[in-house]
Structures are given as structure tokens and as C-alpha cells.
Motif scaffolding. Structure first.
Motif, PDB file in Angstrom:
ATOM      1  N   ARG A  12       8.411   0.441   1.552  1.00 41.66           N
ATOM      2  CA  ARG A  12       8.219   1.816   2.009  1.00 41.66           C
ATOM      3  C   ARG A  12       7.243   1.896   3.175  1.00 41.66           C
ATOM      4  N   LYS A  13       6.842   0.744   3.700  1.00 43.05           N
ATOM      5  CA  LYS A  13       5.835   0.764   4.763  1.00 43.05           C
ATOM      6  C   LYS A  13       6.375   0.147   6.048  1.00 43.05           C
ATOM      7  N   ALA A  14       5.921   0.681   7.173  1.00 45.66           N
ATOM      8  CA  ALA A  14       6.350   0.201   8.484  1.00 45.66           C
ATOM      9  C   ALA A  14       5.745  -1.182   8.759  1.00 45.66           C
ATOM     10  N   PRO A  15       6.373  -1.954   9.643  1.00 47.01           N
ATOM     11  CA  PRO A  15       5.826  -3.272   9.975  1.00 47.01           C
ATOM     12  C   PRO A  15       4.644  -3.161  10.949  1.00 47.01           C
ATOM     13  N   TYR A  16       3.847  -4.208  11.023  1.00 47.36           N
ATOM     14  CA  TYR A  16       2.769  -4.389  12.035  1.00 47.36           C
ATOM     15  C   TYR A  16       1.502  -3.554  11.822  1.00 47.36           C
ATOM     16  N   GLY A  17       1.650  -2.266  11.489  1.00 48.55           N
ATOM     17  CA  GLY A  17       0.457  -1.446  11.275  1.00 48.55           C
ATOM     18  C   GLY A  17      -0.376  -2.005  10.136  1.00 48.55           C
ATOM     19  N   THR A  18       0.311  -2.513   9.129  1.00 48.64           N
ATOM     20  CA  THR A  18      -0.337  -3.236   8.024  1.00 48.64           C
ATOM     21  C   THR A  18       0.494  -4.479   7.727  1.00 48.64           C
ATOM     22  N   ILE A  19      -0.072  -5.379   6.936  1.00 48.55           N
ATOM     23  CA  ILE A  19       0.587  -6.667   6.683  1.00 48.55           C
ATOM     24  C   ILE A  19       1.581  -6.620   5.512  1.00 48.55           C
ATOM     25  N   TYR A  20       1.669  -5.466   4.822  1.00 46.99           N
ATOM     26  CA  TYR A  20       2.462  -5.422   3.600  1.00 46.99           C
ATOM     27  C   TYR A  20       3.907  -5.879   3.782  1.00 46.99           C
ATOM     28  N   ALA A  21       4.552  -5.446   4.863  1.00 44.82           N
ATOM     29  CA  ALA A  21       5.962  -5.776   5.064  1.00 44.82           C
ATOM     30  C   ALA A  21       6.154  -7.283   5.203  1.00 44.82           C
ATOM     31  N   LEU A  22       5.300  -7.913   5.981  1.00 44.05           N
ATOM     32  CA  LEU A  22       5.405  -9.361   6.192  1.00 44.05           C
ATOM     33  C   LEU A  22       5.152 -10.122   4.891  1.00 44.05           C
ATOM     34  N   GLU A  23       4.086  -9.780   4.193  1.00 39.59           N
ATOM     35  CA  GLU A  23       3.771 -10.531   2.971  1.00 39.59           C
ATOM     36  C   GLU A  23       4.778 -10.239   1.856  1.00 39.59           C
ATOM     37  N   LEU A  40      16.728  -5.799  -2.246  1.00 44.15           N
ATOM     38  CA  LEU A  40      15.678  -5.161  -1.454  1.00 44.15           C
ATOM     39  C   LEU A  40      16.054  -3.705  -1.236  1.00 44.15           C
ATOM     40  N   ALA A  41      15.078  -2.839  -1.397  1.00 41.14           N
ATOM     41  CA  ALA A  41      15.312  -1.424  -1.144  1.00 41.14           C
ATOM     42  C   ALA A  41      14.395  -0.981  -0.003  1.00 41.14           C
ATOM     43  N   PHE A  42      14.950  -0.237   0.917  1.00 37.18           N
ATOM     44  CA  PHE A  42      14.170   0.271   2.047  1.00 37.18           C
ATOM     45  C   PHE A  42      14.181   1.789   1.999  1.00 37.18           C
ATOM     46  N   LEU A  43      12.990   2.352   1.876  1.00 34.40           N
ATOM     47  CA  LEU A  43      12.825   3.809   1.815  1.00 34.40           C
ATOM     48  C   LEU A  43      11.731   4.195   2.799  1.00 34.40           C
ATOM     49  N   ASP A  44      11.713   5.458   3.129  1.00 33.80           N
ATOM     50  CA  ASP A  44      10.618   5.984   3.966  1.00 33.80           C
ATOM     51  C   ASP A  44      10.416   5.094   5.203  1.00 33.80           C
ATOM     52  N   ASP A  45       9.166   4.845   5.592  1.00 35.29           N
ATOM     53  CA  ASP A  45       8.912   4.062   6.803  1.00 35.29           C
ATOM     54  C   ASP A  45       9.308   2.591   6.656  1.00 35.29           C
ATOM     55  N   GLY A  46       9.610   2.159   5.451  1.00 32.46           N
ATOM     56  CA  GLY A  46      10.081   0.781   5.250  1.00 32.46           C
ATOM     57  C   GLY A  46      11.333   0.492   6.054  1.00 32.46           C
ATOM     58  N   GLN A 115      16.589  -2.123 -12.900  1.00 25.73           N
ATOM     59  CA  GLN A 115      15.865  -3.360 -12.615  1.00 25.73           C
ATOM     60  C   GLN A 115      14.972  -3.789 -13.783  1.00 25.73           C
ATOM     61  N   ASP A 116      14.701  -5.089 -13.832  1.00 28.56           N
ATOM     62  CA  ASP A 116      13.709  -5.600 -14.783  1.00 28.56           C
ATOM     63  C   ASP A 116      12.321  -5.579 -14.154  1.00 28.56           C
ATOM     64  N   VAL A 117      12.250  -5.973 -12.889  1.00 27.60           N
ATOM     65  CA  VAL A 117      10.965  -6.061 -12.200  1.00 27.60           C
ATOM     66  C   VAL A 117      11.080  -5.342 -10.855  1.00 27.60           C
ATOM     67  N   VAL A 118      10.247  -4.335 -10.654  1.00 27.42           N
ATOM     68  CA  VAL A 118      10.232  -3.644  -9.365  1.00 27.42           C
ATOM     69  C   VAL A 118       8.884  -3.921  -8.703  1.00 27.42           C
ATOM     70  N   LEU A 119       8.944  -4.588  -7.569  1.00 29.49           N
ATOM     71  CA  LEU A 119       7.711  -4.924  -6.852  1.00 29.49           C
ATOM     72  C   LEU A 119       7.618  -4.115  -5.571  1.00 29.49           C
ATOM     73  N   SER A 120       6.464  -3.494  -5.380  1.00 30.51           N
ATOM     74  CA  SER A 120       6.252  -2.824  -4.100  1.00 30.51           C
ATOM     75  C   SER A 120       4.846  -3.177  -3.630  1.00 30.51           C
ATOM     76  N   PHE A 121       4.737  -3.309  -2.341  1.00 36.95           N
ATOM     77  CA  PHE A 121       3.443  -3.734  -1.792  1.00 36.95           C
ATOM     78  C   PHE A 121       2.932  -2.705  -0.788  1.00 36.95           C
TER      79      PHE A 121
END
Lengths: 121, 119, 98
Positions: A12-23, A40-46, A115-121
Motif C-alpha cells: 500500500r506504499k509508494a516506492p522510494y519515499g520509504t524503503i518498505y516496497a523494496l524490502e 501480491l496485492a497492490f492497493l492505494d499508493d502501492g 489467506q493464511d498469512v497476510v503480510l504488509s510492510f
């Protein structure tokens, strides 16, 4: 219990502004090696993570967007984009650098429920 | 029940580590098991033994170390995220260990529930 | 599914995204998201609508820390950390709307 679980990575987060997308992408690649059911699910700025034509030279940061195209080679083929988020950003599938499945919000929500496991960063 | 925990933010800057700690403590008190706590992104900073909070504040790092010692909780710091941020074996607090992202995936597979604390 | 939200709905879209996409189930408001469960804010009507589709819980220690315990909306259940653990355990799965 089966050893194969359904893992969903919610971006849900845009790239570069923070490292979440890369990690997050680094975890996705590792998960593929464990033979799990990965999506993989992409929502919002993701959604901006998948935008074509990213040029990062000017910010002296590695452009990691080509990795999304390489996911196919790791048997990660389920990339879901929420329709409402895509439209809210004035983007269409043609603006994205990889093939995705566009889902209306309710279907995205149902997919999350499964899902069994939903991970968001 | 077996819980896996993911912490994505550093200590003091964000409440994530506090919330995760209080969750773990409550889970253990109820007789549940904490299979693993995985520190990722800036969360790796929770493992720095160089942390020195003021005397009248909680010691977040020491609190995790104590939990690991008393309840044999596995505290794993992501190696790639740690190296990026200057967390190495030489400044690792007791009870933490550095390992790969596979440990996070394994926690997702082995634990009954994986709970993420972040920003 | 248990949806865990930790952002104030007045400054961040995470709670709105959760309401837009999630099909139902439980929502637990922790950290700065506890402001969503208080009366008198610009969020109150939206919250009351959400409570028709979701069972909403708030983490009481976070509400108290922020001085908002006397503003808790009717119909929102308050839990301590033990209750948080039980909510996760009782739900089939969970996700944090970070």
C-alpha cells in the motif's frame, strides 16, 4: 495441516519515499523459494510501485521496478491490483510494467479473507 | 496457540515495538507460545545493545532480551536489513540473533498466526 | 478476518482503505487508530456506518494513554492486551493495515 500456506503480500506504499516496497519485494522473492502459494496485492499508493518508466538515476537510488517483471521466473504470477485504487490514480493496466489481475474492492477483500498469512510492510 | 510476530519499526521512534512487546507478554501469560519475533526494516534497531535510554524511561532493548531469556523467545534480526543499518554481531543485544529472511517465511508457515507491528 | 489498524483516520487513509476493501469481520483499533472510536470527531458518522458491517474493538490502554477513554463510542468493545491476543487467536487470520 498442509505445509503449503497461502501468503499474501499487501503493498500500500509508494516506492522510494520509504524503503518498505523494496524490502517487501525481498521477502516475496525468499518466500518463493519455500514453495508456498504466494500472491501480491497492490492497493492505494502501492500501485505506484508498478508504474512503467521509473528513472531513478537522478535520486541516486537503485531502480528495483524491473524485479516485478522477474517474479514470473520465480513462479509468482498472482499480482492483484485493486480497481478503485487504480482508477483513483488516473492509471490503467497499460500504465503498469507487468501483467496484473484487476479486481474490484469486494473481490480483493474476499481474496484477503482466504489467506493464511497476510503480510504488509 | 503459536504466534509469530513481525516488528517493522525501531524503538522509541514508533510505538510498534512497545505494542508487540505487550502483546507477547500477554500471550505468554495466557499460556500461548511465541514461536519467533522477527525484526525487519528499521525494526532491526531494536537489537542494538548500544541503546541507552534515560533512566526514567523503559529500556525497550533490555526488555526484549529479558523476554528471550525468561521465555526462550527466539528474537531474529533480518541480516540484509541489519547490515544496511549498521546492526552486526558486535553490537547485538543478548537474546537476539541475526539470520535470513527465510526465518520470517518459516515463522509464517510454522506459527498459527503471524501478527505484524509497523508504521 | 481480524483487521488491525494503527493510524488516526483523520490524517491517514489506512482505516478508510480497510473499510473500502474488507468484507467484514472484526476491526481492532490500536495506537493512533483509537481516535477513530471516539465521539464528536469528523469520523463519527463514518464509524457508526462501519459498525453495521464490522465488530469494532479498541485497545483500552492506547485509548487511556491518549486521554480519550471518556469519549469511547457506544458499541465499540474495549480490550486489554490479553483481549488483543484472544481476538487474534479466535480469528481465522489477521492483517495489519500499515
Amino acid at each position: 495441516m498442509s505445509d503449503i500456506k497461502k501468503f499474501m503480500f499487501v503493498n500500500r506504499k509508494a516506492p522510494y519515499g520509504t524503503i518498505y516496497a523494496l524490502e517487501s519485494l525481498e521477502v516475496v522473492l525468499i518466500t518463493a523459494a519455500f514453495d508456498q502459494d504466494v500472491s501480491l496485492a497492490f492497493l492505494d499508493d502501492g500501485i505506484y510501485q508498478l508504474r512503467k518508466g521509473q528513472q531513478t538515476k537522478g535520486i541516486e537510488t537503485k531502480n528495483f521496478s524491473p524485479t516485478y517483471r522477474a517474479l514470473d521466473g520465480y513462479d509468482i504470477e498472482k499480482l492483484y491490483v485493486e480497481k478503485e485504487s487504480l482508477e483513483a490514480r488516473g492509471l490503467s493496466e497499460d500504465d503498469l510494467l507487468v501483467d496484473v489481475i484487476v479486481l474490484p474492492r469486494a473481490e480483493m477483500g474476499e481474496l484477503m479473507d482466504q489467506q493464511d498469512v497476510v503480510l504488509s510492510f | 496457540m503459536k504466534f509469530g510476530i513481525v516488528i517493522n519499526e525501531g524503538p522509541y521512534q514508533h510505538q510498534a515495538s512497545d505494542s508487540a512487546y505487550l502483546f507477547c507478554k500477554a500471550a505468554l501469560e495466557k499460556g500461548h507460545e511465541i514461536f519467533r519475533v522477527f525484526f525487519y526494516h528499521d525494526g532491526v534497531n531494536n537489537a542494538s545493545r548500544l541503546t541507552e535510554p534515560p533512566q526514567d524511561d523503559r529500556n525497550i532493548v533490555a526488555r526484549w532480551s529479558k523476554l528471550a531469556e525468561e521465555h526462550k523467545v527466539d528474537l531474529v534480526v533480518c541480516v540484509a536489513a541489519a547490515l544496511r543499518r549498521g546492526i552486526k554481531d558486535e553490537n547485538l543485544a543478548p537474546g537476539f540473533r541475526i539470520s535470513g529472511l527465510g526465518q520470517l517465511v518459516e515463522a509464517g508457515i510454522q506459527a498459527d498466526r503471524l501478527v505484524t507491528f509497523g508504521d | 478476518m481480524l483487521h488491525i489498524v494503527n493510524k488516526s483516520p483523520l490524517t491517514n487513509g489506512a482505516f478508510d482503505s480497510c473499510l473500502r476493501v474488507a468484507t467484514g469481520g472484526d476491526i481492532l483499533l490500536i495506537e493512533d487508530a483509537v481516535y477513530a472510536a471516539t465521539s464528536g470527531s469528523a469520523m463519527e458518522d463514518k464509524m457508526r456506518e462501519a459498525m453495521k458491517r464490522f465488530t469494532v474493538h479498541v485497545l483500552q490502554p492506547d485509548l487511556e494513554a491518549r486521554g480519550m477513554a471518556d469519549r469511547l463510542l457506544d458499541g465499540v468493545s474495549s480490550v486489554d492486551y490479553g483481549g488483543f491476543v484472544e481476538l487474534v487467536a479466535q480469528s481465522k487470520n489477521c492483517q495489519s493495515w500499515l
